[in-house]
Design a protein around this motif. Structure first.
Motif, PDB file in Angstrom:
ATOM      1  N   SER A   1       0.858  -1.182   0.000  1.00 16.23           N
ATOM      2  CA  SER A   1       0.000   0.000   0.000  1.00 16.23           C
ATOM      3  C   SER A   1       0.899   1.238   0.000  1.00 16.23           C
ATOM      4  CB  SER A   1      -0.917   0.002   1.227  1.00 16.23           C
ATOM      5  OG  SER A   1      -0.167   0.018   2.428  1.00 16.23           O
TER       6      SER A   1
ATOM      7  N   VAL B   1      -3.805 -10.249   2.678  1.00 18.75           N
ATOM      8  CA  VAL B   1      -3.314  -8.937   3.091  1.00 18.75           C
ATOM      9  C   VAL B   1      -2.571  -9.123   4.406  1.00 18.75           C
ATOM     10  CG1 VAL B   1      -3.938  -6.576   3.730  1.00 18.75           C
ATOM     11  CG2 VAL B   1      -5.228  -7.767   1.940  1.00 18.75           C
TER      12      VAL B   1
ATOM     13  N   PHE C   1      -4.028  -1.467  -4.049  1.00 24.98           N
ATOM     14  CA  PHE C   1      -4.510  -0.702  -2.895  1.00 24.98           C
ATOM     15  C   PHE C   1      -4.989   0.668  -3.348  1.00 24.98           C
ATOM     16  CE2 PHE C   1      -1.677  -3.701  -0.786  1.00 24.98           C
ATOM     17  CZ  PHE C   1      -2.390  -4.022   0.352  1.00 24.98           C
TER      18      PHE C   1
ATOM     19  N   LEU D   1      -8.739  -2.177  -0.808  1.00 27.18           N
ATOM     20  CA  LEU D   1      -8.021  -3.002  -1.768  1.00 27.18           C
ATOM     21  C   LEU D   1      -9.000  -3.414  -2.872  1.00 27.18           C
ATOM     22  CD1 LEU D   1      -5.315  -4.682  -2.233  1.00 27.18           C
ATOM     23  CD2 LEU D   1      -6.576  -6.576  -1.209  1.00 27.18           C
TER      24      LEU D   1
END
Length: 158
Positions: A89, A104, A131, A138
């Motif tokens: 991210s 994740v 992201f 997401l």
């Protein structure tokens, strides 16, 4: 091959069975850092380039300056499926791995946060993940259900 967000580091995965990751410092041209984690398939840098995630059968997080392994999760994915993606991210809190499912992870400690199990909601194998710019969500693209969105937990106030 993977580049850090600022372009200062490049991760190259050696072809063949060795699967070593070699980290090059593109700005200072120092001697490359060789991370012999074994059978690496994909790499992704943290937003500031200080860490790199290497994914194969295991998932490992390394310090890109010292080469020290900070975290290892053994057998985080199926050995018979290729890892098709890993991405961080933009805010650096999370990274996602893609290999028949989407997982994740917390970027700081390598703990699993969420998993789609074997397919994404709506059906089909996930093909790509991305992201949102603020790290709050997401997006997943799958072969049958198109684009699916997950809200991610807000940052801890600790």
């Amino acid at each position: 091959m993977s580049f850090s967000a600022d372009g200062s580091k490049i991760a190259v995965i050696e072809a063949g069975s060795s699967g070593k990751a070699i980290i090059f410092d593109a700005l200072n041209k120092y001697r490359p850092l060789v991370l012999d984690s074994g059978r690496v398939q994909k790499a992704s840098f943290s937003s500031n380039g200080s860490r790199v995630v290497l994914v194969g059968a295991d998932m490992e997080i390394y310090d890109t300056v010292t080469g020290e392994m900070l975290t290892r999760v053994k057998n985080c994915h199926h050995k018979w499926l290729a890892v098709t993606g890993v991405t961080h991210s933009a805010d650096g809190r999370y990274f996602a791995t893609l290999q028949g499912s989407v997982v994740v992870w917390h970027a700081e400690n390598g703990e699993m946060l969420l998993s789609t199990a074997k397919s994404v909601p709506g059906g089909g194998w996930p093909k790509q993940v991305a992201f949102t710019l603020d790290g709050a969500g997401l997006f997943m693209l799958s072969e049958y259900s198109g684009v699916t969105y997950w809200d991610l937990p807000p940052p801890s106030l600790e």
